[in-house]
Design a protein around this motif. Structure first.
Motif, mmCIF file in Angstrom:
data_model
loop_
_atom_site.group_PDB
_atom_site.id
_atom_site.type_symbol
_atom_site.label_atom_id
_atom_site.label_comp_id
_atom_site.label_asym_id
_atom_site.label_seq_id
_atom_site.Cartn_x
_atom_site.Cartn_y
_atom_site.Cartn_z
ATOM 1 N N VAL A 1 -88.417 -21.071 -63.818
ATOM 2 C CA VAL A 1 -89.779 -20.813 -63.363
ATOM 3 C C VAL A 1 -89.937 -21.500 -62.002
ATOM 4 O O VAL A 1 -89.676 -22.698 -61.870
ATOM 5 N N VAL A 2 -90.310 -20.717 -60.989
ATOM 6 C CA VAL A 2 -90.315 -21.255 -59.629
ATOM 7 C C VAL A 2 -91.255 -22.459 -59.508
ATOM 8 O O VAL A 2 -90.942 -23.439 -58.829
ATOM 9 N N GLN A 3 -92.401 -22.410 -60.205
ATOM 10 C CA GLN A 3 -93.349 -23.544 -60.155
ATOM 11 C C GLN A 3 -92.680 -24.835 -60.618
ATOM 12 O O GLN A 3 -92.989 -25.916 -60.107
ATOM 13 N N ASP A 4 -91.772 -24.727 -61.568
ATOM 14 C CA ASP A 4 -91.081 -25.925 -62.057
ATOM 15 C C ASP A 4 -90.267 -26.583 -60.955
ATOM 16 O O ASP A 4 -90.086 -27.805 -60.951
ATOM 17 N N LEU A 5 -89.771 -25.756 -60.025
ATOM 18 C CA LEU A 5 -88.987 -26.318 -58.912
ATOM 19 C C LEU A 5 -89.908 -27.096 -57.980
ATOM 20 O O LEU A 5 -89.588 -28.207 -57.555
ATOM 21 N N TYR A 6 -91.068 -26.493 -57.681
ATOM 22 C CA TYR A 6 -92.043 -27.203 -56.828
ATOM 23 C C TYR A 6 -92.492 -28.497 -57.511
ATOM 24 O O TYR A 6 -92.724 -29.513 -56.851
ATOM 25 N N ALA A 7 -92.585 -28.462 -58.844
ATOM 26 C CA ALA A 7 -93.045 -29.645 -59.583
ATOM 27 C C ALA A 7 -92.083 -30.814 -59.459
ATOM 28 O O ALA A 7 -92.464 -31.969 -59.662
ATOM 29 N N THR A 8 -90.830 -30.546 -59.096
ATOM 30 C CA THR A 8 -89.881 -31.659 -58.961
ATOM 31 C C THR A 8 -90.141 -32.476 -57.700
ATOM 32 O O THR A 8 -89.534 -33.526 -57.507
ATOM 33 N N GLN A 9 -91.010 -31.989 -56.791
ATOM 34 C CA GLN A 9 -91.289 -32.654 -55.512
ATOM 35 C C GLN A 9 -90.116 -32.586 -54.544
ATOM 36 O O GLN A 9 -90.175 -33.159 -53.458
ATOM 37 N N LEU A 10 -89.063 -31.909 -54.957
ATOM 38 C CA LEU A 10 -87.918 -31.746 -54.053
ATOM 39 C C LEU A 10 -88.210 -30.564 -53.126
ATOM 40 O O LEU A 10 -89.020 -29.707 -53.455
ATOM 41 N N PRO A 11 -87.550 -30.506 -51.954
ATOM 42 C CA PRO A 11 -87.820 -29.402 -51.030
ATOM 43 C C PRO A 11 -87.457 -28.044 -51.643
ATOM 44 O O PRO A 11 -86.400 -27.912 -52.266
ATOM 45 N N VAL A 12 -88.349 -27.082 -51.445
ATOM 46 C CA VAL A 12 -88.100 -25.721 -51.907
ATOM 47 C C VAL A 12 -88.350 -24.785 -50.734
ATOM 48 O O VAL A 12 -89.332 -24.939 -50.015
ATOM 49 N N GLU A 13 -87.434 -23.847 -50.530
ATOM 50 C CA GLU A 13 -87.642 -22.854 -49.478
ATOM 51 C C GLU A 13 -87.540 -21.472 -50.118
ATOM 52 O O GLU A 13 -86.717 -21.258 -51.003
ATOM 53 N N GLU A 14 -88.387 -20.545 -49.683
ATOM 54 C CA GLU A 14 -88.308 -19.177 -50.208
ATOM 55 C C GLU A 14 -87.858 -18.247 -49.085
ATOM 56 O O GLU A 14 -88.326 -18.354 -47.955
ATOM 57 N N ILE A 15 -86.951 -17.356 -49.450
ATOM 58 C CA ILE A 15 -86.312 -16.542 -48.422
ATOM 59 C C ILE A 15 -85.926 -15.181 -49.009
ATOM 60 O O ILE A 15 -85.836 -15.035 -50.215
ATOM 61 N N ASP A 16 -85.704 -14.195 -48.145
ATOM 62 C CA ASP A 16 -85.316 -12.877 -48.655
ATOM 63 C C ASP A 16 -83.817 -12.794 -48.941
ATOM 64 O O ASP A 16 -83.400 -12.282 -49.968
ATOM 65 N N TYR A 17 -83.016 -13.275 -47.986
ATOM 66 C CA TYR A 17 -81.573 -13.100 -48.102
ATOM 67 C C TYR A 17 -80.876 -14.449 -47.994
ATOM 68 O O TYR A 17 -81.137 -15.205 -47.075
ATOM 69 N N LEU A 18 -79.981 -14.686 -48.945
ATOM 70 C CA LEU A 18 -79.241 -15.941 -48.902
ATOM 71 C C LEU A 18 -77.747 -15.669 -49.038
ATOM 72 O O LEU A 18 -77.302 -15.013 -49.975
ATOM 73 N N ALA A 19 -76.986 -16.207 -48.080
ATOM 74 C CA ALA A 19 -75.525 -16.104 -48.136
ATOM 75 C C ALA A 19 -74.980 -17.447 -48.584
ATOM 76 O O ALA A 19 -75.202 -18.460 -47.933
ATOM 77 N N VAL A 20 -74.283 -17.447 -49.710
ATOM 78 C CA VAL A 20 -73.713 -18.695 -50.232
ATOM 79 C C VAL A 20 -72.258 -18.769 -49.781
ATOM 80 O O VAL A 20 -71.466 -17.884 -50.090
ATOM 81 N N GLY A 21 -71.929 -19.815 -49.056
ATOM 82 C CA GLY A 21 -70.568 -20.007 -48.568
ATOM 83 C C GLY A 21 -70.559 -20.299 -47.078
ATOM 84 O O GLY A 21 -69.951 -21.238 -46.623
ATOM 85 N N ALA A 22 -71.269 -19.462 -46.327
ATOM 86 C CA ALA A 22 -71.373 -19.608 -44.874
ATOM 87 C C ALA A 22 -70.012 -19.581 -44.176
ATOM 88 O O ALA A 22 -69.832 -20.148 -43.107
ATOM 89 N N GLY A 23 -69.072 -18.892 -44.803
ATOM 90 C CA GLY A 23 -67.774 -18.693 -44.153
ATOM 91 C C GLY A 23 -67.734 -17.294 -43.538
ATOM 92 O O GLY A 23 -68.777 -16.703 -43.264
ATOM 93 N N LEU A 24 -66.533 -16.767 -43.381
ATOM 94 C CA LEU A 24 -66.411 -15.460 -42.732
ATOM 95 C C LEU A 24 -67.061 -14.341 -43.543
ATOM 96 O O LEU A 24 -67.680 -13.444 -42.980
#
Lengths: 652, 142
Positions: free
Chosen positions: A161-184
């Motif tokens: 649940v996204v609200q649970d992430l905000y509840a942790t007080q840790l930084p949360v960013e929302e985005i459309d596209y995410l590339a995991v790895g950042a390599g080639l």
């Protein structure tokens, strides 16, 4: 240790994955392409059935039996026959160390007839080491510290649940596209997103290196490809240019022409015109490839989209997206919530030959026995200073680079010799239907790591349409270790053989132990009267390869376990023909994979430059079909206009 | 590029009937100082139709190559053969292809060379820019 009579240790390298397989089995042992076609029992004894995936293997091919004190191999009327030590044998007794060839599989048989025992074999599954990482990870800490390793309880759920992430007080960013790895792989996907209409603000790439080619470059440098040397890649496989035009050859020719050098310019053009039939294949210089990626990275805004972060876990969210937990610095945790996710994490680990890894663990000597993908420049420096002997293992493209580098070292100190240890001779190349791969001095040649038609031609089409089992068959037939067909390199090997400083030895390694001078000594089992022989060396270089089993990556392992994701027969992520991880689909949310972690699926050359482009294009068309935000299908006009922008170095 | 049979057919038809057709129409109108007439148009159509058959043969030859590829050099050799075949038909066997009444060997060679070089150059450059999926699909643009 003693063994039961009729117990045989088989040892082969899987032609699909490159893994070493060493099962210890009791006769009778059957080999074939289909499990069900092999007998379950022979003479009231249970049969150990080994499935070998290749169209060159018959459904029930060969059986090994214990007959009156002998181990006997009997071919079962197979179409391509059973070869023992290079001789076609309908039926024969074998001795310890003999080599059985069934299709592309070369299996060594180790056994004792008197029950005195066999050396233990270490499973290759655990025989891996980490891919080298950058020395000093970049970031200073921009956010509040939180204990690392502890993911919030919300991450235990199947749907966060996204609200649970905000509840942790840790930084949360929302985005459309995410590339995991950042390599080639990520870079090419992001490039496609950009030219299809997505803005930099909609995209993030998470990884631990700022430059998308950094890890690849490090592996190149370690395996002796400095910037001026050429990669094993095609002219029009350009990570910086999705159209592949103008390719590297044309750019290089233009460059030379501008410098007034007509001859090299014409040579490059002739190469791309006539390769590989009339001249050896053109390949680009590593330095040029990286420079052009740098230019393209700036053009598409990579620095704005890249974030430093060690990705730790990925979960679906309850609103049709994905939550990604990562560490932006030591002991920190942050989250990204993204609609569409692309996984391209590359090779998690280096494959290490089990006996060599055991040597390093016992002796704590990390200098004499090295993996070719580790930094091992000290080997060449030492050799150039004082000479010595190197034992080389593996015979792929990396082994060929090492031989070349050792040859260069010999220019400074002629007192260097190479002992190339191969498991078996290679008199003939792989066969596939009407075609056969060429062989010279026990090296198999192929311009790239797969037959060329795997990228865009008939073989790509066939593989895509095949069932998972057929795919494994194809990959076994097309794969195996090969090296590039370069005349200068072939000449070098021939000279080495003639002059004696380069030698090839065949045999099965039984153990590697330090001798009295703490030098690594390799004991090998040779066929014939010599039996066990020993090879002394100053250094041993393992050039057997990289490993992309997803279980070796903590991140992917967590994902696979948590969502019970299917793996393909090669043990990698199962993906659809457009590279989606179907089981991770979450309402409108889509997750795609690319690169080595999808090997064994619908495309063979997943870890090549062109393969990454193909994968990204497939994934992008899938996203457009799913109406992903701001993306338009790349059609004739938009494609051409985007190319003009590329040519003028303008932002997409 | 490593073409598939469907890719060969699609690319051949597309490029011949666009780039090839434009050049052919110039020949039909006598633009190059040649005798005008519709013969060039019909010759182009024969090259396309026979080509569909040749493509099938080339795919069979490809199967004997380990890489199953078709480098540009082989494309040129194939083009030479295809042109020669028309010449053999018209000049040696003296078979009259319907629509090509005023056969002229010299102008055929000029016409065929122009068409083929334009098609080759387009396939090596513009095709990639307009059809980004073309090179990944063995020459299929549809």
């Amino acid at each position: 240790m003693s063994t039961i009579p009729g117990q045989v240790r088989l040892n082969w390298q899987d032609p699909v994955t490159g893994e070493q397989r060493t099962p210890l089995l009791t006769c009778p042992i059957a080999f074939g392409r289909e499990f069900a076609q092999m007998p379950a029992e022979l003479n009231h004894q249970r049969v150990a059935r080994i499935v070998l995936n290749s169209s060159q293997v018959s459904r029930y091919h060969t059986v090994i039996e214990w007959v009156q004190g002998h181990i006997r191999v009997t071919d079962q009327n197979s179409s391509n026959g059973t070869w023992v030590n290079g001789v076609l044998q309908p039926s024969c007794n074998v001795s310890n160390g003999d080599l059985l060839k069934i299709g592309p599989y070369e299996i060594t048989l180790m056994f004792t007839l008197d029950g005195t025992g066999l050396p233990t074999a270490e499973a290759s599954e655990q025989s891996i080491i980490q891919v080298p990482e950058p020395d000093s990870p970049v970031p200073a800490a921009p956010v509040a510290a939180a204990p690392v390793n502890v993911l919030p309880p919300a991450f235990q759920a199947n749907q966060v649940v996204v609200q649970d992430l905000y509840a942790t007080q840790l930084p949360v960013e929302e985005i459309d596209y995410l590339a995991v790895g950042a390599g080639l792989g990520s870079f090419i996907w992001v490039n496609f997103l950009r030219i299809s209409g997505a803005a930099p603000q909609q995209i993030r790439a998470l990884g631990i290196e700022e430059r998308p080619y950094a890890r690849y470059q490090r592996l190149c440098l370690n395996s002796q490809i400095p910037p001026h040397e050429r990669l094993r890649s095609n002219s029009d496989s350009c990570p910086d240019n999705i159209w592949g035009w103008p390719g590297y050859a044309l750019r290089e020719a233009w460059h030379e022409f501008n410098k007034g050098k007509l001859n090299p310019a014409l040579q490059y053009l002739w190469q791309v015109f006539a390769e590989p039939t009339f001249i050896q294949t053109y390949t680009p210089r590593a330095g040029n490839v990286f420079a052009s990626i740098d230019r393209e990275a700036v053009r598409i805004g990579w620095p704005q989209m890249y974030r430093f972060g060690r990705v730790r876990a990925i979960r679906k969210t309850n609103d049709g997206r994905y939550a990604i937990a990562y560490s932006p610095g030591r002991k920190q945790t942050a989250f990204v919530v993204a609609r569409h996710v692309h996984l391209a994490t590359g090779y998690p680990v280096l494959q290490f030959l089990p006996d060599l890894k055991a040597y390093r663990e016992q002796t704590r000597d990390f200098k004499s026995v090295v993996n070719a993908y580790e930094d091992h420049n000290h080997v060449y420096e030492t050799l150039e200073r004082q000479g010595g002997t190197v034992v080389l293992r593996g015979r792929g493209i990396v082994a060929s680079r090492i031989i070349q580098r050792l040859h260069e070292a010999r220019q400074r100190n002629a007192n260097i010799s190479i002992l190339h240890l191969m498991r078996s001779p290679k008199p003939k190349g792989n066969r596939f239907r009407k075609a056969q791969r060429s062989v010279d001095n026990h090296f198999e040649f192929q311009p790239f790591n797969w037959p060329k038609a795997c990228w865009g031609g008939t073989l790509r089409e066939e593989l895509e349409q095949a069932t998972p089992d057929q795919r494994t068959n194809f990959l076994a037939d097309w794969g195996g270790t090969t090296t590039a067909d370069r005349q200068d390199w072939k000449d070098l090997v021939q000279t080495g053989l003639d002059q004696g400083w380069y030698q090839i030895t065949f045999g099965e390694v039984t153990r590697v132990v330090p001798n009295a001078q703490s030098r690594p000594t390799t004991y090998i089992q040779e066929k014939g009267p010599r039996g066990e022989i020993q090879l002394e060396a100053d250094f041993i270089i393992d050039a057997t390869g990289l490993d992309s089993k997803v279980k070796a990556s903590p991140l992917l392992n967590d994902l696979v376990t948590h969502y019970n994701l299917p793996l393909n027969p090669a043990g990698r992520l199962a993906v659809t023909n457009d590279f989606e991880l179907l089981e991770m689909r979450n309402q409108n949310g889509r997750m795609y994979g690319a690169g080595a972690i999808t090997f064994g699926g619908p495309y063979a050359a997943v870890d090549s430059f062109l393969g990454l482009q193909y994968t990204a294009l497939q994934a992008l068309d899938g996203l457009v079909a799913a109406r992903a935000p701001n993306l338009r299908r790349l059609n004739g006009i938009s494609s051409f206009l985007q190319w003009l922008k590329w040519a003028q170095n303008k932002t997409p | 590029m490593t073409p598939t049979l469907l890719g060969r057919w699609q690319t051949r038809i597309l490029l011949m009937e666009t780039v090839g057709l434009v050049i052919t129409l110039l020949f039909c109108s006598g633009f190059f100082g040649n005798p005008e007439g519709s013969g060039y148009f019909w010759l182009l159509q024969y090259i396309v139709i026979f080509g569909l058959g040749w493509d099938y043969l080339y795919i069979q030859i490809q199967n004997f190559r380990w890489d199953q590829d078709w480098p540009a050099a082989l494309q040129w050799i194939a083009a030479l053969w295809e042109g020669l075949f028309i010449i053999l038909l018209s000049d040696v066997a003296e078979i009259k292809l319907p629509g090509t009444d005023v056969w002229h060997l010299g102008w055929f060679i000029v016409h065929y060379s122009f068409v083929w070089i334009a098609v080759f150059i387009t396939s090596q450059s513009l095709m990639r820019l307009i059809f980004p999926r073309w090179r990944f699909r063995g020459g299929q643009w549809l």
